[in-house]
Design a protein around this motif. Structure first.
Motif, short mmCIF file in Angstrom:
data_model
loop_
_atom_site.label_atom_id
_atom_site.label_comp_id
_atom_site.label_asym_id
_atom_site.label_seq_id
_atom_site.Cartn_x
_atom_site.Cartn_y
_atom_site.Cartn_z
N PRO A 70 0.84 -1.21 0.00
CA PRO A 70 0.00 0.00 0.00
C PRO A 70 0.87 1.25 0.00
O PRO A 70 1.92 1.27 0.64
N ASP A 71 0.45 2.24 -0.74
CA ASP A 71 1.21 3.48 -0.82
C ASP A 71 0.65 4.45 0.22
O ASP A 71 -0.49 4.91 0.07
N PRO A 72 1.42 4.76 1.30
CA PRO A 72 0.87 5.60 2.36
C PRO A 72 0.44 6.99 1.86
O PRO A 72 -0.52 7.56 2.38
N ASP A 73 1.11 7.48 0.81
CA ASP A 73 0.74 8.81 0.29
C ASP A 73 -0.67 8.81 -0.29
O ASP A 73 -1.38 9.80 -0.23
N ARG A 74 -1.05 7.68 -0.86
CA ARG A 74 -2.39 7.60 -1.47
C ARG A 74 -3.49 7.62 -0.42
O ARG A 74 -4.62 7.96 -0.71
N GLU A 75 -3.13 7.21 0.79
CA GLU A 75 -4.14 7.15 1.84
C GLU A 75 -4.33 8.48 2.55
O GLU A 75 -5.25 8.64 3.34
N ARG A 76 -3.44 9.39 2.33
CA ARG A 76 -3.50 10.65 3.06
C ARG A 76 -4.76 11.42 2.66
O ARG A 76 -5.22 11.34 1.52
N ARG A 77 -5.30 12.15 3.63
CA ARG A 77 -6.54 12.90 3.37
C ARG A 77 -6.25 14.39 3.60
O ARG A 77 -5.60 14.76 4.56
N ARG A 78 -6.78 15.19 2.68
CA ARG A 78 -6.55 16.64 2.73
C ARG A 78 -7.73 17.26 3.48
O ARG A 78 -8.87 17.16 3.00
N VAL A 79 -7.48 17.84 4.63
CA VAL A 79 -8.60 18.27 5.48
C VAL A 79 -8.42 19.70 5.99
O VAL A 79 -7.29 20.21 6.07
N PHE A 80 -9.54 20.29 6.37
CA PHE A 80 -9.52 21.63 6.97
C PHE A 80 -10.78 21.84 7.80
O PHE A 80 -11.80 21.19 7.57
N PHE A 81 -10.67 22.74 8.78
CA PHE A 81 -11.84 23.14 9.57
C PHE A 81 -12.44 24.39 8.92
O PHE A 81 -11.70 25.26 8.44
N ALA A 82 -13.78 24.44 8.95
CA ALA A 82 -14.44 25.56 8.25
C ALA A 82 -15.79 25.88 8.86
O ALA A 82 -16.35 25.10 9.64
N LEU A 83 -16.32 27.01 8.46
CA LEU A 83 -17.73 27.34 8.66
C LEU A 83 -18.42 27.15 7.32
O LEU A 83 -17.89 27.59 6.29
N TRP A 84 -19.56 26.48 7.37
CA TRP A 84 -20.30 26.23 6.12
C TRP A 84 -21.58 27.06 6.14
O TRP A 84 -22.33 26.98 7.11
N PRO A 85 -21.84 27.86 5.11
CA PRO A 85 -23.00 28.76 5.16
C PRO A 85 -24.34 28.02 5.18
O PRO A 85 -24.45 26.93 4.61
N ASP A 86 -25.31 28.64 5.81
CA ASP A 86 -26.67 28.12 5.72
C ASP A 86 -27.23 28.51 4.35
O ASP A 86 -26.60 29.27 3.59
N GLU A 87 -28.40 28.00 4.02
CA GLU A 87 -28.95 28.15 2.67
C GLU A 87 -29.12 29.62 2.24
O GLU A 87 -28.68 30.00 1.16
N PRO A 88 -29.75 30.47 3.09
CA PRO A 88 -29.92 31.86 2.63
C PRO A 88 -28.58 32.57 2.40
O PRO A 88 -28.44 33.37 1.47
N THR A 89 -27.59 32.26 3.23
CA THR A 89 -26.28 32.89 3.07
C THR A 89 -25.62 32.40 1.77
O THR A 89 -25.06 33.20 1.00
#
Ligand code: ATP
Ligand code: MG
Length: 185
Positions: free
Chosen positions: A2-21
């Motif tokens: 298995p290639d460990p680089d392929r398993e890596r996940r690109r992640v971030f914390f965020a605020l996600w807008p509600d529908e009207p926004t």
């Protein structure tokens, strides 16, 4: 093997807008696009990054979730009242002329919890903005249209996985944490 680089996940914390926004931001993106061209962010991808983590091995996700679970911050209203373009990366964005204390508290706490979990981030990295367009013709964006303020009720923050594709990024929420209602708003 298995290639460990392929398993890596690109992640971030965020605020996600509600529908009207989302709806308002999408319309503003359209207006700005008519002025300055470039590539509009797809409606479903509009967000405010709180903390960019980057590519991590899958086991790190659990640590990130535990750290985020230790954040105790109040819900708040976020007034988006500013449009701008950045010359250095050619993005057009919506954001806050004066980020509220609750937003800075949330980000500060998140950074602290991440640091306590052994995952420190560069401080001073946070800029309260939501990218609407990329590759804009900077000069054509002036004067920027007025933004009638959008009051976005921020009730949670999320951990998101980003999959980069030639058509643009695809984001998927991994987990979400509610902010405390009824305090500090
Ligand atoms: P693309 O890279 O294909 O243009 P994107 O930037 O939207 O798409 P990601 O690179 O996965 O997708 O970034 C996810 C979010 O994190 C975006 O809001 C992006 O602006 C932000 N981000 C990415 N890299 C960094 C970084 N080094 N520092 C701070 N924020 C970042
Ligand atoms: Mg990127």
């Amino acid at each position: 093997m298995p290639d460990p680089d392929r398993e890596r996940r690109r992640v971030f914390f965020a605020l996600w807008p509600d529908e009207p926004t989302l709806e308002r931001l999408d319309q503003i993106g359209k207006q700005l696009h008519a002025l300055g061209g470039g590539r509009r962010m797809r409606r479903e991808t509009l967000h405010m990054t709180l903390a960019f983590i980057g590519e991590v091995p899958p086991a790190r996700i659990k640590i990130l979730r535990q750290a985020a679970g230790r954040v105790a911050a109040p819900a708040f209203s976020l007034r988006l009242d500013r449009l701008d373009c950045w010359r250095h990366n050619r993005i057009a964005w919506a954001g806050c002329s004066d980020p509220p204390l609750q937003l800075l508290t949330l980000v500060g706490q998140l950074y602290e919890r991440l640091e306590a979990a052994g995952l420190p981030l560069e401080t001073g990295d946070f800029a309260a903005h939501m990218t609407l367009l990329r590759n804009v013709h900077y000069a054509r964006c002036e004067p920027l249209p007025e933004l009638e303020p959008i009051d976005w009720p921020v009730a949670e923050f999320v951990l998101v996985e980003s999959r980069l594709t030639p058509e643009g990024p695809h984001y998927g929420v991994i987990d979400r944490w509610p902010l405390a209602q009824g305090v500090g708003t």
